[in-house]
Design an enzyme around this catalytic site. Structure first.
Site, short mmCIF file in Angstrom:
data_model
loop_
_atom_site.label_atom_id
_atom_site.label_comp_id
_atom_site.label_asym_id
_atom_site.label_seq_id
_atom_site.Cartn_x
_atom_site.Cartn_y
_atom_site.Cartn_z
N ASP A 7 49.39 63.00 50.98
CA ASP A 7 50.08 63.23 52.24
C ASP A 7 50.86 64.53 52.05
O ASP A 7 51.86 64.56 51.35
CB ASP A 7 51.00 62.05 52.56
CG ASP A 7 51.71 62.22 53.90
OD1 ASP A 7 51.95 63.38 54.31
OD2 ASP A 7 52.06 61.20 54.52
N LYS A 27 54.82 67.07 62.70
CA LYS A 27 56.00 67.67 62.07
C LYS A 27 55.94 69.19 62.13
O LYS A 27 56.25 69.77 63.14
CB LYS A 27 56.12 67.15 60.63
CG LYS A 27 55.96 65.62 60.51
CD LYS A 27 57.09 64.85 61.18
CE LYS A 27 56.83 63.36 61.37
NZ LYS A 27 56.39 62.61 60.22
N ARG A 33 34.30 62.72 73.16
CA ARG A 33 34.84 62.04 71.98
C ARG A 33 34.65 62.85 70.71
O ARG A 33 35.32 62.62 69.70
CB ARG A 33 34.25 60.63 71.86
CG ARG A 33 35.21 59.70 71.19
CD ARG A 33 34.85 58.21 71.16
NE ARG A 33 33.92 57.71 72.12
CZ ARG A 33 32.60 57.60 71.89
NH1 ARG A 33 32.09 57.97 70.73
NH2 ARG A 33 31.82 57.11 72.81
C1 LIG Z 1 55.94 61.25 60.06
C2 LIG Z 1 55.12 61.13 58.84
C3 LIG Z 1 53.83 60.63 58.90
C4 LIG Z 1 53.25 60.02 60.15
O1 LIG Z 1 53.02 60.90 61.14
P1 LIG Z 1 52.97 60.49 62.69
O2 LIG Z 1 52.38 61.70 63.29
O3 LIG Z 1 54.39 60.23 63.09
O4 LIG Z 1 52.11 59.28 62.81
C5 LIG Z 1 53.08 60.63 57.76
N1 LIG Z 1 53.59 61.07 56.59
C6 LIG Z 1 54.83 61.54 56.49
C7 LIG Z 1 55.32 62.01 55.17
C8 LIG Z 1 55.65 61.59 57.61
O5 LIG Z 1 56.90 62.01 57.50
#
Ligand SMILES: *Cc1c(COP(=O)(O)O)cnc(C)c1O
Length: 405
Positions: free
Chosen positions: A191, A216, A65
């Site tokens: 973010d 992404k 973990r």
């Molecule tokens: C897709 C996305 C997320 C979330 O990511 P996941 O890996 O799909 O949970 C967070 N912030 C932004 C800006 C995104 O486009």
């Protein structure tokens, strides 16, 4: 500690390849990539060794973990890429990283201020999920710095930022917003999925925590889901503790995929940025497009701030259809696309298109100034690694298929 003495491409090549993760102790030679260490159980030498325990840090075998060498290598690589970070925690998705980071820094009675153009699931975490824990959240307009200063109250503990904003792509003055937060003793979380630290070294620009969906650009091939949070001490220790409370762990197979993606991330970002600028420029000349929301395109909203603060872009941007285009026509446009898949997510090698309507999501301001005209119907494109001319030709035939409006 992150290392910024080399350029970004060199760091992407070197990061996370410590010798102890790519070789067998006592033998000569090593391999290029940290192998996939599949392990739940980690073994101790003896009862004595067990009694001594192991430090709760990456790099020390303890139990699955807490990850193993493959996950440590990825976390270390991401720390290397984020100047100012002392560590990185990995999560099974970007949303898990966002939720756990917010829970790590907020307590009952605290208030979170959240940018109005934030990724929708983040907004839902802030406004709904955190409510269960007695944490309140209020959206703010990221383009009005003075408003943020006014909104910070005695209970405000953190500000959640994102730039460019999801879907509507506003670029806000992150260094100024982060400075306002810091002055008032408020943590700023960004973010940073769109830019990655290659395009926007967020901690250097004054943010305290940089969160990414590795699904992404880092993964980059639409085949893995993961998230990360990077920060300096002591904040990263709080996030680590919360992640461990909540049992957050990623598989070594997925970590190896993310590491593989990371090696080519700059090449992919540079290529998709160049193609996106070409496609966005072409869209800007279409009579049935009222606005192109692509900060990399000269003259587009946010371009000046993007040029001031960012070292690069990516393939993700949006456009708004002109007045008179209705939803059925937009549907014909998107359906007619051949090279663009219809799907959520982005940052893969393949192009995607998705319709969106920002009005129901944003509550402070539906549209940024200057693009609040037109039909209010948006399309978001994620530009992949195809040839620009082919993508433009595909969009051209799709606009023809959309027909009269
Ligand atoms: C897709 C996305 C997320 C979330 O990511 P996941 O890996 O799909 O949970 C967070 N912030 C932004 C800006 C995104 O486009």
């Amino acid at each position: 500690m992150s290392d910024s003495k080399h350029g970004p491409s060199t760091r992407l090549t070197e990061a996370g390849r410590k010798r102890e993760w790519t070789s067998v102790p006592g033998t000569k030679g090593s391999v290029v990539n940290p192998p996939v260490w599949r392990a739940s159980t980690h073994l101790y030498e003896s009862i004595d060794d067990l009694a001594k325990g192991r430090p709760n840090e990456d790099g020390h075998f303890y139990y699955g973990r807490r990850g193993g060498p493959t996950q440590w290598a990825l976390a270390d690589a991401l720390t290397q890429l984020e100047p100012g970070a002392d560590g990185t925690e990995l999560f099974p998705s970007g949303v898990a990283a966002l939720a756990c980071t917010l829970m790590a820094v907020l307590r009952p009675g605290d208030e979170l201020l959240v940018t109005d153009n934030v990724y929708e699931p983040t907004r839902n975490i802030a406004l709904s999920m955190l409510k269960q824990f007695g944490i309140t959240a209020r959206p703010f307009d990221p383009l009005e710095q003075d408003l943020l200063a006014d909104m910070i109250g005695p209970n405000t503990r953190a500000v959640m930022l994102e730039s460019p904003g999801s879907l509507t792509m506003e670029v806000c003055d992150i260094p100024a917003l982060a400075a306002i937060a810091r002055d008032r003793g408020v943590l700023s979380i960004i973010d940073n999925t769109w830019a990655t630290p290659l395009g926007f070294p967020a901690l250097q620009h004054g943010c305290d925590i940089s969160v990414m969906s590795l699904t992404k650009h880092v993964g980059g091939h639409s085949d893995v889901m993961m998230g990360s949070a990077s920060a300096a001490k002591p904040v990263i220790n709080r996030i680590r503790r919360q992640a461990q409370f909540m049992g957050q762990v990623v598989s070594p197979d997925d970590a190896a995929l993310a590491l593989r993606g990371l090696r080519t991330m700059k090449l992919r970002l540079d290529r998709s940025t160049a193609t996106a600028i070409k496609v966005a420029g072409w869209l800007a000349d279409r009579p049935r497009v009222s606005a192109v929301l692509c900060p990399m395109l000269p003259g587009a909203p946010g371009h000046d701030l993007w040029k001031r603060d960012f070292h690069g872009g990516c393939g993700l941007f949006s456009f708004v259809l002109a007045d008179g285009v209705d939803k059925a026509a937009r549907g014909r446009l998107v359906d007619a696309l051949d090279l663009f898949g219809i799907g959520f997510s982005w940052g893969g090698f393949e192009s995607l298109a998705i319709p969106f309507d920002p009005a129901p999501v944003h509550t402070v301001r539906a549209w940024p100034p200057g693009i609040d005209e037109g039909s209010g119907l948006g399309v978001r494109l994620s530009i992949g690694l195809e040839d620009a001319d082919d993508l433009i030709a595909d969009l051209g035939q799709a606009f023809d298929a959309m027909g009269q409006t």
